[in-house]
Design an enzyme around this catalytic site. Structure first.
Site, PDB file in Angstrom:
ATOM      1  N   GLU A 128     -12.093   5.683  -6.214  1.00 20.49           N
ATOM      2  CA  GLU A 128     -10.747   5.968  -5.734  1.00 20.49           C
ATOM      3  C   GLU A 128      -9.970   6.808  -6.728  1.00 20.49           C
ATOM      4  O   GLU A 128      -9.921   6.474  -7.922  1.00 20.49           O
ATOM      5  CB  GLU A 128     -10.010   4.635  -5.505  1.00 20.49           C
ATOM      6  CG  GLU A 128      -8.719   4.767  -4.734  1.00 20.49           C
ATOM      7  CD  GLU A 128      -8.939   5.165  -3.279  1.00 20.49           C
ATOM      8  OE1 GLU A 128      -9.796   4.580  -2.601  1.00 20.49           O
ATOM      9  OE2 GLU A 128      -8.242   6.083  -2.831  1.00 20.49           O
ATOM     10  N   ASP A 129      -9.376   7.853  -6.246  1.00 20.78           N
ATOM     11  CA  ASP A 129      -8.386   8.615  -7.022  1.00 20.78           C
ATOM     12  C   ASP A 129      -8.878   9.077  -8.386  1.00 20.78           C
ATOM     13  O   ASP A 129      -8.152   9.035  -9.378  1.00 20.78           O
ATOM     14  CB  ASP A 129      -7.074   7.818  -7.125  1.00 20.78           C
ATOM     15  CG  ASP A 129      -6.370   7.729  -5.764  1.00 20.78           C
ATOM     16  OD1 ASP A 129      -6.952   8.211  -4.767  1.00 20.78           O
ATOM     17  OD2 ASP A 129      -5.268   7.175  -5.696  1.00 20.78           O
TER      18      ASP A 129
ATOM     19  N   ASP B 179     -13.537   7.265  -1.432  1.00 24.83           N
ATOM     20  CA  ASP B 179     -12.539   7.102  -0.380  1.00 24.83           C
ATOM     21  C   ASP B 179     -11.764   8.383  -0.116  1.00 24.83           C
ATOM     22  O   ASP B 179     -11.410   8.685   1.024  1.00 24.83           O
ATOM     23  CB  ASP B 179     -11.578   5.990  -0.834  1.00 24.83           C
ATOM     24  CG  ASP B 179     -10.600   5.590   0.245  1.00 24.83           C
ATOM     25  OD1 ASP B 179     -11.006   5.548   1.416  1.00 24.83           O
ATOM     26  OD2 ASP B 179      -9.440   5.308  -0.096  1.00 24.83           O
ATOM     27  N   ASP B 180     -11.479   9.153  -1.168  1.00 20.77           N
ATOM     28  CA  ASP B 180     -10.650  10.351  -0.999  1.00 20.77           C
ATOM     29  C   ASP B 180     -11.428  11.489  -0.374  1.00 20.77           C
ATOM     30  O   ASP B 180     -10.893  12.256   0.420  1.00 20.77           O
ATOM     31  CB  ASP B 180     -10.072  10.777  -2.357  1.00 20.77           C
ATOM     32  CG  ASP B 180      -9.288   9.640  -2.956  1.00 20.77           C
ATOM     33  OD1 ASP B 180      -8.240   9.303  -2.402  1.00 20.77           O
ATOM     34  OD2 ASP B 180      -9.759   9.048  -3.942  1.00 20.77           O
TER      35      ASP B 180
ATOM     36  N   TYR C  21       0.877  -1.174   0.000  1.00 21.52           N
ATOM     37  CA  TYR C  21       0.000   0.000   0.000  1.00 21.52           C
ATOM     38  C   TYR C  21       0.913   1.223   0.000  1.00 21.52           C
ATOM     39  O   TYR C  21       2.083   1.132  -0.371  1.00 21.52           O
ATOM     40  CB  TYR C  21      -0.921  -0.125   1.239  1.00 21.52           C
ATOM     41  CG  TYR C  21      -1.970   0.921   1.382  1.00 21.52           C
ATOM     42  CD1 TYR C  21      -3.005   1.030   0.453  1.00 21.52           C
ATOM     43  CD2 TYR C  21      -1.954   1.812   2.449  1.00 21.52           C
ATOM     44  CE1 TYR C  21      -3.978   2.004   0.595  1.00 21.52           C
ATOM     45  CE2 TYR C  21      -2.926   2.781   2.595  1.00 21.52           C
ATOM     46  CZ  TYR C  21      -3.940   2.882   1.665  1.00 21.52           C
ATOM     47  OH  TYR C  21      -4.895   3.847   1.811  1.00 21.52           O
TER      48      TYR C  21
ATOM     49  N   ASN D  21       0.194  12.234  -0.046  1.00 21.49           N
ATOM     50  CA  ASN D  21       0.806  10.934  -0.337  1.00 21.49           C
ATOM     51  C   ASN D  21       1.415  10.941  -1.733  1.00 21.49           C
ATOM     52  O   ASN D  21       0.930  11.650  -2.600  1.00 21.49           O
ATOM     53  CB  ASN D  21      -0.261   9.833  -0.291  1.00 21.49           C
ATOM     54  CG  ASN D  21      -0.820   9.640   1.093  1.00 21.49           C
ATOM     55  OD1 ASN D  21      -0.092   9.649   2.066  1.00 21.49           O
ATOM     56  ND2 ASN D  21      -2.126   9.484   1.175  1.00 21.49           N
TER      57      ASN D  21
ATOM     58  N   ARG E  30      -5.992  10.661 -10.922  1.00 22.22           N
ATOM     59  CA  ARG E  30      -5.267  11.398  -9.872  1.00 22.22           C
ATOM     60  C   ARG E  30      -4.812  10.383  -8.849  1.00 22.22           C
ATOM     61  O   ARG E  30      -5.377  10.275  -7.752  1.00 22.22           O
ATOM     62  CB  ARG E  30      -6.178  12.452  -9.237  1.00 22.22           C
ATOM     63  CG  ARG E  30      -5.505  13.458  -8.361  1.00 22.22           C
ATOM     64  CD  ARG E  30      -6.072  13.443  -6.949  1.00 22.22           C
ATOM     65  NE  ARG E  30      -5.611  12.313  -6.194  1.00 22.22           N
ATOM     66  CZ  ARG E  30      -6.179  11.811  -5.101  1.00 22.22           C
ATOM     67  NH1 ARG E  30      -7.278  12.317  -4.633  1.00 22.22           N
ATOM     68  NH2 ARG E  30      -5.678  10.755  -4.465  1.00 22.22           N
TER      69      ARG E  30
HETATM   70  O1  LIG Z   1      -4.041   5.696  -0.925  1.00 22.63           O
HETATM   71  C1  LIG Z   1      -3.691   6.349   0.078  1.00 22.63           C
HETATM   72  O2  LIG Z   1      -2.659   6.140   0.709  1.00 22.63           O
HETATM   73  C2  LIG Z   1      -4.606   7.431   0.580  1.00 22.63           C
HETATM   74  C3  LIG Z   1      -5.426   7.941  -0.522  1.00 22.63           C
HETATM   75  O3  LIG Z   1      -6.541   7.516  -0.760  1.00 22.63           O
HETATM   76  C4  LIG Z   1      -4.811   8.913  -1.451  1.00 22.63           C
HETATM   77  O4  LIG Z   1      -3.760   9.484  -1.148  1.00 22.63           O
HETATM   78  O5  LIG Z   1      -5.392   9.103  -2.520  1.00 22.63           O
HETATM   79 MG   LIG Z   2      -7.018   7.727  -2.782  1.00 20.50          MG
END
Ligand SMILES: O=C([O-])CC(=O)C(=O)O
Ligand SMILES: [Mg+2]
Length: 561
Positions: A231-232, A254-255, A88, A401, A142
Site C-alpha cells: 500500500e502507498d 492495492d494502488d 478510512y 485522494n 506516498r
Molecule cells: O486509500 C484510498 O482511499 C485509496 C488508495 O489506495 C490511495 O489513494 O492510495
Molecule cells: Mg493506496
C-alpha cells in the site's frame, strides 16, 4: 516466565522482553444495574455524532475499537456510509498527517531498517501468529496524495484492515497492519520532536531492496498462510516490488491493481450508459488519464481489459488510452521518460508538446477523463465543458485522494455538463440535487475491491494473485449492481451492501483461481507450488460446489461481530 511484547517501536530498541506478567489491576468499576448492550451502542453513536471535527471522530472511534472491538465493528457495519469516511478516506489522511501527535498506543507492527538481520525474530513475536491471514504493508512513502509521511503512514494500513474486517468479515486477529520505517524525506517530520519514526532520510534503493527481500522472506516463513497487500509505496517502488515478489509470494498492490480493478468496474457500467446515450459502440471509447504515477498507469493497464473484453487485441486496446503527466501528453518523440510510462506513450503524435489539458481534449476527443494527478481543480470549467461539448454523457472520474486533492467537485461537474456527467471520485462526495433529481457520486475507491479480492485469495489459499484474479474481482463488482442501483444510474453498489458484494467478489476470485491452478504456469516456482498443493484439498472440495453453494461457503467463513 511469560513473554511480554513491549511492542513495536521503530527505533529498533529492545522489543521482546522476558518478564513476569505484571499483576492485573483490580477492576476500577463495574457496570450499573441497568446497563444494556444495545443502549450502549446508541450511547456510543451519540458520542460520536456529538463531535464536530472529523479527526475527533477518528480518535474517538480508534479508542472505541480498542475498548470494545465487537461494538466498534457492529456499529461500523450498521452505519457503513457514515463510518467509512472517518476510519478510512478522507479522514484517515488527516490521521496520517497528525499520527505522531494523536498517537495513543501502538496498533500494528513498526519494522525499521535498524531491524535488518532480525526481521524474522520480530515477526515471530506477533501474538496471533498462527491466525495471520492478511497484512497491509506500507513504507509511508506516498500516502494517498499526501506524499512521504514516513511512519505516520501507519493509519493507512490500519484503516485498510478495518475495512477488511468490516467489509469482508476477516477475523480481527487475522490481520497485521505493518509500517516499514526506512527513513523519511519529509523535513517537517524530521524536525518535529514528536515524530515517531527514525530521524534519517530514506535509505538508498539498494539498501531498501535488500531489506524488502529479507522482509518478504521472513513474512512467508513466520506466516505461511498470509496474503500481503502493498500500500502507498512511491510509484517506482510500487511497480518494482510488485513485479519482484508476485511470482514468489501471495501479494498484490492495492494502488496498482486494486485501484485499476475498481476503476475498470465503474467504467464498464459508465461506458454502457454513455454508449447507450451516444449510440456509439463500446469499442469506440477513448480514455484520457491525467496522472501517470503508479495509480494512473496501474489503472490504464487494467483498462486494457475493457477493450479486450469487447474483442480487441492488446495492441488495439492500447491505442484507446492516452496519458498526460506534468509535461503534457506523453508521446515517444517528446524525449526520455520513466520506464512505467513507455507502454502508453503515443507513437502516432509527433507535433509540438501538448501541455494544456483543454487542447489535449480537443486533440484526443476522449469519451472518458480520469484524474490520478493529485492536482486539485485540474478539471476546471474549461476542461469539463470541453468534455461535455463532444459527449452526450461524458465520463469524468477525478480519482485523487483525499477529497481536498480531487481534480473537481461533484456539483461543479454536474453544473458544467448540465447534469449529463457520469461521475466517480476516489473520495466520497455527498449526493447532489440537479433540476429536481438526486444524482449520486460513485466512489471509485479500491475499498470495493481489496476486501473481496483478499478474502477470495485467502479462502482458496492462492499461492499468487494473478492478473486474471484481479480482473475477476473487477467484473464481479461490475455485476453486483442491483436493480434499484441500475435504475438510479449508480456506477458502484451502495456501501451498506459491502459484505454481500465482497462475498460475491470473493466467489468470482476463487473460481478464477481454480481455473488458473490448472494452468502449469501457475506454479511459478517450487515454493509457490508447495503452497498451491497445500490448498489443493480445500480447493477440490470447493470446486465441486456450484456458484450459489460456493457463495454460501464464503459467507459462512465471514467473522461477525
Ligand atoms: O486509500 C484510498 O482511499 C485509496 C488508495 O489506495 C490511495 O489513494 O492510495
Ligand atoms: Mg493506496
Amino acid at each position: 516466565m511469560t513473554v511480554i511484547l513491549t511492542p513495536y517501536w521503530s527505533d529498533g530498541t529492545q522489543r521482546l522482553k522476558a518478564e513476569p506478567q505484571p499483576p492485573q489491576p483490580p477492576p476500577r468499576g463495574h457496570f450499573p444495574a441497568a446497563y444494556d448492550d444495545a443502549l450502549h451502542a446508541a450511547r456510543c453513536l451519540a458520542q460520536l455524532r456529538s463531535k464536530d471535527k472529523p479527526i475527533e471522530k477518528y480518535i474517538y472511534l480508534s479508542q472505541l475499537k480498542h475498548a470494545n472491538e465487537n461494538l466498534f465493528y457492529r456499529l461500523c457495519l450498521a452505519h457503513m456510509a457514515e463510518f467509512t469516511p472517518i476510519i478510512y478516506t478522507p479522514t484517515v489522511g488527516d490521521a496520517c498527517l497528525q499520527h505522531s501527535h494523536i498517537f495513543r498506543r501502538p496498533e500494528g507492527l513498526y519494522i525499521s531498517i535498524k531491524d535488518k538481520g532480525k526481521v524474522g525474530e520480530i515477526l515471530n513475536s506477533w501474538p496471533h501468529k498462527s491466525e495471520a491471514r492478511i497484512s497491509v504493508v506500507t513504507d509511508g512513502s506516498r500516502i494517498l496524495g499526501l506524499g512521504d509521511l514516513g511512519v505516520n503512514g501507519m493509519p493507512i494500513s490500519i484503516g485498510k484492515l478495518s475495512l477488511y474486517i468490516a467489509g469482508a468479515g476477516i477475523r480481527p486477529s487475522s490481520t497485521i497492519p505493518i509500517c516499514l520505517d526506512l527513513g523519511t524525506n519529509n523535513q517537517e517530520y524530521l524536525d518535529d520532536p514528536l515524530y515517531l519514526g527514525l530521524r534519517q532520510s530514506r535509505v538508498s534503493d539498494e539498501v531498501m531492496t535488500e531489506f524488502m527481500k529479507e522482509f518478504m522472506f521472513a513474512m512467508s516463513r513466520a506466516f505461511p498462510k498470509l496474503l500481503v497487500q502493498f500500500e502507498d509505496f512511491s510509484t517506482e517502488h510500487a511497480f518494482y516490488y510488485l513485479d519482484s515478489f508476485r511470482h514468489r509470494y501471495p501479494v498484490f498492490n492495492d494502488d496498482v491493481q486494486g485501484t485499476g480493478a475498481v476503476v475498470l468496474s465503474g467504467f464498464l457500467n459508465a461506458a454502457k450508459l454513455s454508449s447507450g446515450a451516444s449510440g456509439q459502440p463500446l469499442t469506440s471509447h477513448r480514455i484520457l488519464f491525467l496522472g501517470a504515477g503508479s495509480a494512473g498507469v496501474g489503472v490504464a493497464m487494467q483498462l486494457l481489459s475493457f477493450f479486450k473484453l469487447q474483442g480487441l487485441t492488446q495492441e488495439e486496446a492500447r491505442h484507446h488510452i492516452y496519458l498526460v503527466d506534468s509535461k503534457g501528453l506523453i508521446f515517444d518523440s517528446r524525449g526520455p521518460m520513466a520506464d512505467h510510462k513507455k507502454y502508453f506513450s503515443r507513437k502516432d503524435y509527433n507535433g509540438p508538446p501538448l501541455t494544456n489539458l483543454t487542447e489535449i481534449i480537443e486533440y484526443v476527443k476522449p469519451t472518458a477523463l480520469f484524474g490520478l494527478s493529485t492536482i486539485k481543480g485540474a478539471f476546471n470549467q474549461d476542461v469539463i465543458e470541453a468534455m461535455a461539448a463532444h459527449n452526450a454523457r461524458p465520463i469524468i472520474f477525478p480519482l485523487s485522494n483525499p477529497v481536498r486533492l480531487s481534480e473537481c467537485e461533484f456539483d461543479d461537474a454536474l453544473r458544467w455538463t448540465n447534469g449529463r456527467v457520469l461521475f466517480a471520485s476516489g473520495s466520497p462526495f455527498p449526493d447532489a440535487l440537479w433540476e429536481g433529481k438526486v444524482h449520486y457520486a460513485g466512489q471509485g475507491n479500491n475499498m470495493y475491491i481489496f476486501p473481496g479480492l483478499g478474502l477470495g485469495s485467502i479462502l482458496c489459499r492462492a499461492s499468487a494473485v494473478t492478473d486474471a484474479m484481479v480482473e475477476a474481482s473487477s467484473l464481479g463488482l461490475a455485476d453486483s449492481l442491483d436493480e434499484d442501483e441500475r435504475d438510479s444510474e449508480l456506477l458502484y453498489p451502495r456501501l451498506n451492501r459491502i459484505r454481500e458484494i465482497s462475498a460475491y467478489i470473493a466467489m468470482r476470485v476463487i473460481r478464477k483461481a481454480q481455473e488458473e491452478v490448472r494452468d502449469p504456469n501457475y506454479a511459478y516456482n517450487i515454493e509457490a507450488y508447495r503452497r498451491a498443493i497445500q490448498g489443493v484439498d480445500r480447493n477440490s472440495a470447493l470446486r465441486s460446489l456450484g456458484d450459489a453453494q460456493l457463495l454460501t461457503y464464503v459467507t459462512s467463513k465471514m467473522w461477525n461481530p
